[in-house]
Each structure stands twice: as C-alpha cells, then as structure tokens.
Write a protein that holds these residues in place. Structure first.
Motif, mmCIF file in Angstrom:
data_model
loop_
_atom_site.group_PDB
_atom_site.id
_atom_site.type_symbol
_atom_site.label_atom_id
_atom_site.label_comp_id
_atom_site.label_asym_id
_atom_site.label_seq_id
_atom_site.Cartn_x
_atom_site.Cartn_y
_atom_site.Cartn_z
ATOM 1 N N LEU A 121 0.858 -1.198 0.000
ATOM 2 C CA LEU A 121 0.000 0.000 0.000
ATOM 3 C C LEU A 121 0.889 1.242 0.000
ATOM 4 C CD1 LEU A 121 -2.624 -1.012 2.725
ATOM 5 C CD2 LEU A 121 -2.845 -1.194 0.237
ATOM 6 N N ASN A 130 -5.870 4.687 -1.371
ATOM 7 C CA ASN A 130 -5.145 3.554 -1.932
ATOM 8 C C ASN A 130 -6.027 2.770 -2.898
ATOM 9 O OD1 ASN A 130 -2.275 2.545 -1.130
ATOM 10 N ND2 ASN A 130 -3.034 3.557 0.733
ATOM 11 N N CYS A 131 -7.308 2.661 -2.553
ATOM 12 C CA CYS A 131 -8.230 1.906 -3.412
ATOM 13 C C CYS A 131 -8.634 2.694 -4.655
ATOM 14 C CB CYS A 131 -9.481 1.512 -2.635
ATOM 15 S SG CYS A 131 -9.191 0.299 -1.354
ATOM 16 N N SER A 132 -8.598 4.006 -4.568
ATOM 17 C CA SER A 132 -9.123 4.821 -5.667
ATOM 18 C C SER A 132 -8.078 5.207 -6.710
ATOM 19 C CB SER A 132 -9.754 6.109 -5.109
ATOM 20 O OG SER A 132 -10.930 5.804 -4.395
ATOM 21 N N GLN A 135 -7.927 3.301 -10.056
ATOM 22 C CA GLN A 135 -9.187 3.487 -10.796
ATOM 23 C C GLN A 135 -9.176 4.821 -11.530
ATOM 24 O OE1 GLN A 135 -12.950 2.650 -8.680
ATOM 25 N NE2 GLN A 135 -11.614 2.409 -6.899
ATOM 26 N N SER A 150 -14.602 2.217 -4.272
ATOM 27 C CA SER A 150 -13.658 1.847 -3.208
ATOM 28 C C SER A 150 -14.393 1.541 -1.915
ATOM 29 C CB SER A 150 -12.660 2.983 -2.963
ATOM 30 O OG SER A 150 -11.863 3.198 -4.096
ATOM 31 N N VAL A 178 -7.302 -4.266 2.761
ATOM 32 C CA VAL A 178 -7.337 -3.065 1.910
ATOM 33 C C VAL A 178 -6.719 -3.388 0.550
ATOM 34 C CG1 VAL A 178 -6.469 -0.713 1.585
ATOM 35 C CG2 VAL A 178 -7.274 -1.442 3.844
ATOM 36 N N ALA A 179 -5.613 -4.124 0.566
ATOM 37 C CA ALA A 179 -4.959 -4.471 -0.709
ATOM 38 C C ALA A 179 -5.892 -5.309 -1.586
ATOM 39 C CB ALA A 179 -3.653 -5.216 -0.441
ATOM 40 N N ARG A 182 -8.534 -2.951 -2.913
ATOM 41 C CA ARG A 182 -7.935 -2.127 -3.971
ATOM 42 C C ARG A 182 -7.910 -2.892 -5.298
ATOM 43 N NH1 ARG A 182 -1.657 -0.646 -3.417
ATOM 44 N NH2 ARG A 182 -1.608 -2.902 -3.193
#
Ligand SMILES: Nc1ncnc2c1ncn2[C@@H]1O[C@H](COP(=O)(O)OP(=O)(O)OP(=O)(O)O)[C@@H](O)[C@H]1O
Ligand SMILES: [Mg+2]
Length: 281
Positions: A121, A130-132, A135, A150, A178-179, A182
């Motif tokens: 991350l 981190n998730c966005s 994208q 996310s 979270v990874a 993501r």
C-alpha cells in the motif's frame, strides 16, 4: 495491436450494488474469461526458473499453487501480468494475448488483480485513496465514482469504517484486506494472490482467508499461491503442485493433498502437513 477477444462491458461493473451486501464484487468479465498458459519458459541469466508451464484456469475457477521455496510459483504469477517478461510461451488472460509485443499493458493489467505477501500500500495515502488511485489513473474514473467503488469494496472486506486510516494505523490483516479491496475495485477478470497470509500475525490470517473464501464463492477466477493447506483443501477447485520450474501434479484438492501420486508431492506434503497427515483448520 492486441485487444480482448470479447471486450468486457464495464458499464454495470462499478460495484454500486455491493454496498448493501457482504459479497465481494465480481466483474461480469470474470464470468466469461479465464487464463491459458502454454509452453511458458522464464530464465534469469543462465538459470531457467520456469521450464515449460502449461496451465489453464477456467472462468470462475480457484486454483491453488503449492510447492517448495524457489520452485517458481511467484515467477509464474508475475509472468501472468507481465511483471516479468517470459522468454517463450503464450499467455492469454482475460481475452488479452499477454505475450503479443503490442499488447495494451495498462488495459491488460487492469484485468488482473494482484495481491502480494507484503501488501504494497502507499503509506502516505488513506485506505480509501489507496483503493481509488488506480481506478482514477488507469480507468479514468472521477474521484466521486472511484471513491464510491472503493467504499463498496472496503465494506465487502469489512473495513468501511476504517476508510480514512493510513496503512500504519491498520493491522497487517487489515492492510491486506485493503490491498484486496484495492485490487477488486478495478473489477478484474482474474485475481492472483502470492502468499497473501504468510506475513500476517496468526490471529489476522483467518480474516483475510475469510475474504478470499467469499470471493471464491462469488465466482471470482483466482490463482492462489499458498501454504495454507486447509484453505487449499476447502476452497480450491484444483490444486497444482510445482517443483523445480515444472508442474508436477494437479487435480482436485482431495486427490493432490489427500492422496498425492508423485513422490515429490508426497515428500513436500510430508514436510508441511502434521505428522499424522491432518491439517490445521
Ligand atoms: N529477479 C530475479 N533474478 C534472478 N533470479 C531470480 C529472480 N527472481 C527469482 N529468481 C530465482 O528464481 C527461482 C524461483 O523463484 P520464485 O520466487 O519464483 O520461487 P517461489 O516458488 O515463489 O519461492 P518462495 O516459496 O520462496 O516464494 C529462485 O531460485 C529464485 O532465486
Ligand atoms: Mg514466492
């Protein structure tokens, strides 16, 4: 130029429906696309690490890859999304010919989610950011849409309330979830996991395996390198044993783990299973 054989329609794959439920979002793309590897060779200098791998992963199938250290498991996963360049062979993934020199790398990689042992991350970004980020950069989603997807995926891994936390404010198991969120936020056709739980404290391993189990049940196509034999036994449609850069034995988990035919598989499992042949979990 290499384009997908049948271009997945992303228009309804935003994850918008996921917020209300607990089932991870699976892109419609994953229902139609798998991965086919033929004659794959990879060398580092004079050392041949992959010695002719043939492997087909059917859409919706969960394949667990097991084998001793140095057998080439990570190298195989890294070749699938071209983090490593193969020396020979063909890889078709999510309709892309990955070994076509003109393959559109960003488009292809957007279809292949990868989860590493070490999370990877960005430390200066919140879980949500981190998730966005990919994208927005790769799929060109607006901040609003990316954050919405996310959050839906963070909710699916049980972390919606922690979306504003930074990685160092999360446990290892939470960071790994979270990874996973993501990777899922890209709505990939295929998910690759490289020992996703081996860096975790034992008490957080179950949470991560639980998320992966749900993902498998939701129909995601998955290749999982793991030493968690209980997970492989319970979740894998097929277990593949790899040693010395070749696939030695493959089949249903109950056969490969429960009744291995090849001497190399037997001796590997004798080392990783309990002395009485039982598993944890
Ligand atoms: N970038 C590299 N340069 C040179 N050799 C490499 C490189 N990456 C991997 N290797 C070698 O390739 C072989 C296979 O490595 P790989 O990481 O794929 O094994 P693995 O099955 O994932 O092992 P582990 O279970 O320890 O993760 C090893 O002998 C390793 O030293
Ligand atoms: Mg490895």
């Amino acid at each position: 130029m290499s384009t997908p054989a049948s271009s997945p329609d992303r228009s309804d794959a935003t994850g918008a429906t996921a917020g209300a439920g607990v089932t991870p979002v699976v892109s419609p793309a994953s229902a139609a696309q798998g991965c086919t590897i033929t004659g794959l060779h990879k060398s580092y200098g004079d050392v041949e690490v992959l010695k002719g791998i043939d492997l087909t992963v059917e859409p919706g199938e969960v394949v667990c890859l097991i084998g001793p250290s140095g057998s080439g498991k990570s190298t195989l996963l890294r070749c699938i999304n071209l983090l490593e360049q193969p020396n020979a062979g063909t890889i078709t993934v999510a309709g892309f010919d990955a070994t076509d020199p003109d393959v559109q790398l960003d488009d292809m990689r957007a279809q292949v989610g990868m989860v590493f042992q070490s999370f990877n991350l960005f430390p200066h970004m919140t879980a949500l950011d981190n998730c966005s980020i990919a994208q927005r950069r790769v799929l060109r989603r607006s901040k609003e849409e990316a954050d919405r997807v996310s959050l839906a995926n963070l909710e699916n891994v049980g972390l919606a309330e922690l979306a504003d936390r930074y990685p160092d404010q999360l446990s290892g198991g939470q960071q790994q979830r979270v990874a996973i969120a993501r990777a899922l936020a890209m709505q990939p056709a295929l998910m690759l996991f490289d020992e996703p739980t081996s860096a975790l404290d034992p008490e957080t391993v179950g949470d991560v395996l639980g998320v992966m189990r749900k993902l498998a049940e939701a129909g995601m196509t998955m290749v999982v390198v793991t030493h968690e034999m209980g997970f492989a036994r319970d979740v894998a449609d097929r277990v593949v044993f790899m040693d010395g850069g070749v696939l030695v034995e493959e089949g249903p988990a109950k056969d490969v783990i429960g009744n291995p035919q090849h001497e190399r598989t037997q001796s590997f499992l004798a080392r990783v299973l309990h002395p009485d042949g039982t598993l944890d979990g």
